[in-house]
Design a protein around this motif. Structure first.
Motif, short mmCIF file in Angstrom:
data_model
loop_
_atom_site.label_atom_id
_atom_site.label_comp_id
_atom_site.label_asym_id
_atom_site.label_seq_id
_atom_site.Cartn_x
_atom_site.Cartn_y
_atom_site.Cartn_z
N LEU A 172 0.84 -1.19 0.00
CA LEU A 172 0.00 0.00 0.00
C LEU A 172 0.88 1.25 0.00
O LEU A 172 1.78 1.38 0.84
N PRO A 173 0.63 2.20 -0.90
CA PRO A 173 1.45 3.41 -0.94
C PRO A 173 1.23 4.30 0.28
O PRO A 173 2.10 5.08 0.64
N GLU A 174 0.06 4.18 0.88
CA GLU A 174 -0.21 4.90 2.13
C GLU A 174 -1.10 4.02 2.99
O GLU A 174 -1.83 3.17 2.50
N ARG A 175 -1.00 4.22 4.29
CA ARG A 175 -1.78 3.40 5.22
C ARG A 175 -2.55 4.28 6.18
O ARG A 175 -2.06 5.34 6.57
N ASP A 176 -3.73 3.81 6.54
CA ASP A 176 -4.53 4.56 7.50
C ASP A 176 -4.89 3.63 8.66
O ASP A 176 -4.47 2.47 8.71
N VAL A 177 -5.69 4.15 9.59
CA VAL A 177 -6.05 3.37 10.76
C VAL A 177 -6.84 2.13 10.38
O VAL A 177 -6.74 1.08 11.03
N VAL A 178 -7.61 2.19 9.29
CA VAL A 178 -8.41 1.04 8.86
C VAL A 178 -7.52 -0.11 8.40
O VAL A 178 -7.69 -1.25 8.82
N SER A 179 -6.56 0.20 7.52
CA SER A 179 -5.68 -0.86 7.01
C SER A 179 -4.78 -1.41 8.12
O SER A 179 -4.55 -2.63 8.19
N CYS A 180 -4.27 -0.53 8.99
CA CYS A 180 -3.40 -0.98 10.09
C CYS A 180 -4.18 -1.87 11.07
O CYS A 180 -3.69 -2.91 11.52
N THR A 181 -5.41 -1.47 11.36
CA THR A 181 -6.24 -2.26 12.27
C THR A 181 -6.59 -3.61 11.66
O THR A 181 -6.62 -4.63 12.35
N ALA A 182 -6.86 -3.62 10.35
CA ALA A 182 -7.23 -4.86 9.67
C ALA A 182 -6.11 -5.90 9.77
O ALA A 182 -6.38 -7.08 10.02
N ILE A 183 -4.87 -5.48 9.59
CA ILE A 183 -3.77 -6.44 9.62
C ILE A 183 -3.49 -6.89 11.06
O ILE A 183 -3.19 -8.07 11.31
N ILE A 184 -3.62 -5.99 12.03
CA ILE A 184 -3.47 -6.38 13.43
C ILE A 184 -4.54 -7.40 13.80
O ILE A 184 -4.27 -8.43 14.43
N SER A 185 -5.77 -7.12 13.40
CA SER A 185 -6.89 -8.01 13.68
C SER A 185 -6.68 -9.38 13.05
O SER A 185 -6.99 -10.41 13.65
N GLY A 186 -6.14 -9.39 11.82
CA GLY A 186 -5.88 -10.66 11.15
C GLY A 186 -4.92 -11.55 11.92
O GLY A 186 -5.18 -12.74 12.10
N TYR A 187 -3.84 -10.97 12.42
CA TYR A 187 -2.87 -11.74 13.21
C TYR A 187 -3.50 -12.20 14.53
O TYR A 187 -3.31 -13.36 14.94
N ALA A 188 -4.25 -11.30 15.17
CA ALA A 188 -4.85 -11.63 16.46
C ALA A 188 -5.86 -12.77 16.34
O ALA A 188 -5.90 -13.68 17.17
N GLN A 189 -6.68 -12.74 15.29
CA GLN A 189 -7.71 -13.77 15.11
C GLN A 189 -7.12 -15.14 14.82
O GLN A 189 -7.76 -16.16 15.09
N LEU A 190 -5.92 -15.17 14.27
CA LEU A 190 -5.26 -16.45 13.98
C LEU A 190 -4.41 -16.93 15.16
O LEU A 190 -3.72 -17.94 15.06
N GLY A 191 -4.45 -16.19 16.27
CA GLY A 191 -3.69 -16.58 17.45
C GLY A 191 -2.23 -16.19 17.39
O GLY A 191 -1.43 -16.64 18.23
N LEU A 192 -1.86 -15.36 16.41
CA LEU A 192 -0.47 -14.90 16.29
C LEU A 192 -0.31 -13.63 17.13
O LEU A 192 -0.14 -12.53 16.61
N ASP A 193 -0.35 -13.83 18.45
CA ASP A 193 -0.45 -12.70 19.37
C ASP A 193 0.79 -11.82 19.38
O ASP A 193 0.69 -10.59 19.39
N GLU A 194 1.96 -12.44 19.40
CA GLU A 194 3.19 -11.66 19.45
C GLU A 194 3.35 -10.80 18.19
O GLU A 194 3.77 -9.64 18.27
N GLU A 195 2.98 -11.38 17.04
CA GLU A 195 3.06 -10.63 15.79
C GLU A 195 2.11 -9.44 15.79
O GLU A 195 2.44 -8.35 15.32
N ALA A 196 0.90 -9.67 16.33
CA ALA A 196 -0.09 -8.59 16.40
C ALA A 196 0.40 -7.46 17.30
O ALA A 196 0.29 -6.27 16.96
#
Length: 230
Positions: A172-196
């Protein structure tokens, strides 16, 4: 309206429908719609689209679809408005079916169409269609658009494709709170807590602003740690 009768034209209807949409005044909007029909006024595409937006915002999807089906011509905005109405109300199959119809009508989707329809790409069949839509997005050069990119990475993250989601995020050429939150949420939902958590720290260092969705996703990552301490 009552005084002007058939003399009321675009400007009058435009003003009234905009007010109805802003206030979600569905009954008043229905009266404006009825006046159009009674006076045999054929609304241009823009006004019919405003009616669709009004009805979908007021959860009258049947009325919105009736207006849509009665339109002699449609543009990308009217197609997107109806698809968005289905997506936002959880009618994923209807949204996807309408998107396919849109493509068959030779109407070119825009970034808002893609961002909207991707939210309906859930489940096995929806995800497969989402991958096909992704290919279409690449062909149309919309992948780097912030709305489309955020929807894409959210779709992959929810389907467990965290590596695909991460790849889209990094491009992504630019990132906002929506895109940053989406990727954090993706890691958290898969149990990848440290990565999140590490991503959250990284975004904080980069000056990212957070919202309640960001913190809710972060709590998902933190809960196992609290459970272990207990």
């Amino acid at each position: 309206m009552a005084i002007q009768g058939p003399e009321i034209k675009f400007d009058g209807y435009n003003m009234l429908l905009n007010e109805c949409v802003n206030k979600r005044a569905v009954r008043e909007g229905q009266r404006v719609h009825a006046h159009m029909i009674k006076t045999c006024y054929l609304p241009p595409v823009y006004l019919s689209t405003r009616l669709i937006v009004l009805y979908t915002k007021c959860e009258c999807l049947g009325s919105a679809r009736h207006v849509f089906d009665e339109m002699p011509e449609r543009n990308v905005v009217s197609w997107t408005a109806m698809i968005s109405g289905y997506s936002q109300r959880g009618f994923a199959s209807e949204a996807l079916h309408l998107f396919v119809q849109m493509l068959r009508s030779d109407t070119e989707p825009n970034e808002f169409t893609f961002a909207t329809v991707l939210t309906s790409c859930t489940g096995v069949l929806g995800f497969e269609l989402g991958r096909q839509i992704h290919s279409l997005i690449i062909k149309r050069n919309y992948e780097s658009h912030i709305f489309v990119g955020s929807s894409l990475l959210d779709m992959y993250a929810k389907a467990g494709g965290i590596h695909e989601a991460q790849g889209i995020f990094e491009c992504l050429p630019e990132r906002d709170v929506v895109s940053c939150t989406a990727i954090i949420s993706g890691y958290a939902q898969l149990g990848l807590d440290e990565e999140a958590l590490e991503l959250f720290r990284r975004f904080q260092r980069e000056g990212m602003s957070s919202n309640y969705v960001t913190y809710a996703s972060l709590l998902t990552a933190l809960l196992p740690a609290f459970g272990n301490r207990a």
